[in-house]
Design an enzyme around this catalytic site. Structure first.
Site, PDB file in Angstrom:
ATOM      1  N   ASP A  38     -11.452   2.964   4.033  1.00 16.19           N
ATOM      2  CA  ASP A  38     -11.854   1.560   3.934  1.00 16.19           C
ATOM      3  C   ASP A  38     -13.374   1.432   3.857  1.00 16.19           C
ATOM      4  O   ASP A  38     -13.896   0.374   3.512  1.00 16.19           O
ATOM      5  CB  ASP A  38     -11.356   0.785   5.173  1.00 16.19           C
ATOM      6  CG  ASP A  38     -10.245  -0.200   4.829  1.00 16.19           C
ATOM      7  OD1 ASP A  38     -10.054  -0.484   3.630  1.00 16.19           O
ATOM      8  OD2 ASP A  38      -9.585  -0.666   5.764  1.00 16.19           O
ATOM      9  N   GLN A  71      -5.204  -1.318   9.710  1.00 14.15           N
ATOM     10  CA  GLN A  71      -5.128  -2.658   9.118  1.00 14.15           C
ATOM     11  C   GLN A  71      -5.803  -3.701  10.020  1.00 14.15           C
ATOM     12  O   GLN A  71      -5.491  -3.795  11.208  1.00 14.15           O
ATOM     13  CB  GLN A  71      -3.646  -3.019   8.886  1.00 14.15           C
ATOM     14  CG  GLN A  71      -3.415  -4.351   8.233  1.00 14.15           C
ATOM     15  CD  GLN A  71      -3.914  -4.394   6.785  1.00 14.15           C
ATOM     16  OE1 GLN A  71      -3.772  -3.429   6.030  1.00 14.15           O
ATOM     17  NE2 GLN A  71      -4.501  -5.507   6.392  1.00 14.15           N
ATOM     18  N   LYS A  96       0.839  -1.208   0.000  1.00 18.16           N
ATOM     19  CA  LYS A  96       0.000   0.000   0.000  1.00 18.16           C
ATOM     20  C   LYS A  96       0.870   1.252   0.000  1.00 18.16           C
ATOM     21  O   LYS A  96       0.633   2.193  -0.763  1.00 18.16           O
ATOM     22  CB  LYS A  96      -0.885   0.037   1.254  1.00 18.16           C
ATOM     23  CG  LYS A  96      -2.094  -0.848   1.204  1.00 18.16           C
ATOM     24  CD  LYS A  96      -2.780  -0.869   2.561  1.00 18.16           C
ATOM     25  CE  LYS A  96      -3.927  -1.859   2.548  1.00 18.16           C
ATOM     26  NZ  LYS A  96      -4.431  -2.214   3.857  1.00 18.16           N
TER      27      LYS A  96
END
Ligand code: NDP
Length: 296
Positions: free
Chosen positions: A121, A98, A54
């Site tokens: 997200d 995460q 990422k």
């Protein structure tokens, strides 16, 4: 019949190029650099690889990447303090914590502490509600990537029968919402669904997000259907391992009209959509027009 292979790797590269082009314009015309903060707690090797990837792709797109690696024994309060700090930081437009988090941390609490406008997200309860009511939101990256591939391949999805196998909050449910938003007739299947093969055979669009290697067989697929395989499963192959999806590719490819491979299908779209969401968040935060084609 052999299906068209939907090349997610090439499409993701195109999305990233489009993002990079828009980022360059933002910099030149407005002096703005979109910034993505990624928070990793603990040392899960798969998460570390993913976070590195990422970071690399964020920088390649011309954005700022902020990585926060915290020890596995980080307390909830410490993590919440970091999220608060990132919420207040004007250089950070996207925040991603995460998952999975170590078990002593309450993921829902942490995710819902993120400013919804920076929740790239799309997991914050506000964004879930906005998506569910058809309002402008941050859309979860993997389902957004699937939607982009479907729109690119099929054009209008209106009126098509879509079956989503899997009802997770991360993939299955938002995928179903997005398909409904594009006027599909949507069925969500799961582990208690009766006669799953028969349900799948009704699908013009079949999305598999299950986490069971090669579960969906070719004779579950309606001839000519578009099959999107979200699954990422590592299986043993002699003394090596191999990555396979939730769809039995060898049999499905002979029946489907189009199919995503694993690897090289949905997988690369997830990070591309994360970059797209970060760009969108930056544009919204600054009252600038959003890039077209990169949101739902
Ligand atoms: P979850 O484990 O959270 O959800 C799996 C879903 O599949 C559940 O709803 C479950 O039903 C359903 N299911 C399990 N077994 C069966 C069965 N035998 N028949 C029908 N349905 C079943 O997984 P995720 O949604 O997080 O992920 C799904 C897959 O997608 C995984 O392989 C994962 O690795 C992959 N993935 C890929 C990403 C990418 O970037 N390409 C991103 C995220 C995930 P029930 O609710 O009844 O238990």
């Amino acid at each position: 019949m052999t299906a068209t292979i939907i090349d997610g790797k090439a499409f993701a590269a195109m999305v990233r190029a489009q993002v990079a082009e828009h980022v360059a314009r933002l910099k030149a015309e407005h002096g703005l650099t979109p910034g993505l903060a990624v928070v990793l707690v603990g040392e899960d090797p798969a998460s570390e690889v993913y976070v590195r990837s990422k970071g690399k792709q964020t920088v390649e797109a011309g954005m700022a990447s902020f990585e926060h690696k915290l020890p596995a024994d980080t307390s909830e309060q410490e993590l919440l303090s970091l999220v608060e700090k990132l919420n207040a930081d004007p250089e950070v437009h996207g925040i991603l914590v995460q998952l999975p988090l170590p078990s002593h941390l309450n993921s829902d609490l942490i995710i819902n502490a993120i400013d919804p406008a920076k929740d790239v997200d799309g997991f914050h309860i506000s964004n879930v509600g906005l998506l569910g009511t058809g309002q402008k939101s941050m859309v979860p990256c993997t389902p957004l990537g699937c939607l982009m591939l479907l729109r690119d391949h099929l054009g209008s999805l209106s009126g098509l029968n879509a079956v989503v196998v899997g009802r997770s909050n991360i993939v299955g449910k938002p995928m179903a919402q997005l398909l409904l938003g594009d006027s599909c007739t949507v069925t969500i299947a799961h582990s208690r669904t009766k006669d799953l093969p028969e349900v799948c055979r009704r699908a013009d669009i079949l999305v598999a997000a299950v986490g069971r290697p090669e579960m969906v067989k070719g004779d579950w697929v309606k001839p000519g259907a578009t099959v999107i395989d979200v699954g990422i499963n590592r299986i043993a192959l002699g003394d090596k391992t191999k990555l396979v999806g939730d769809v039995d590719f060898a049999s499905a490819v002979t029946v489907a009209g189009a199919i995503t491979p694993v690897p090289g299908g949905v997988g690369p779209m997830t990070i591309a959509c994360l970059l797209a969401n970060t760009l969108t968040a930056c544009c919204r935060a600054n009252g600038l027009p959003e890039p077209t084609g990169l949101t739902a």
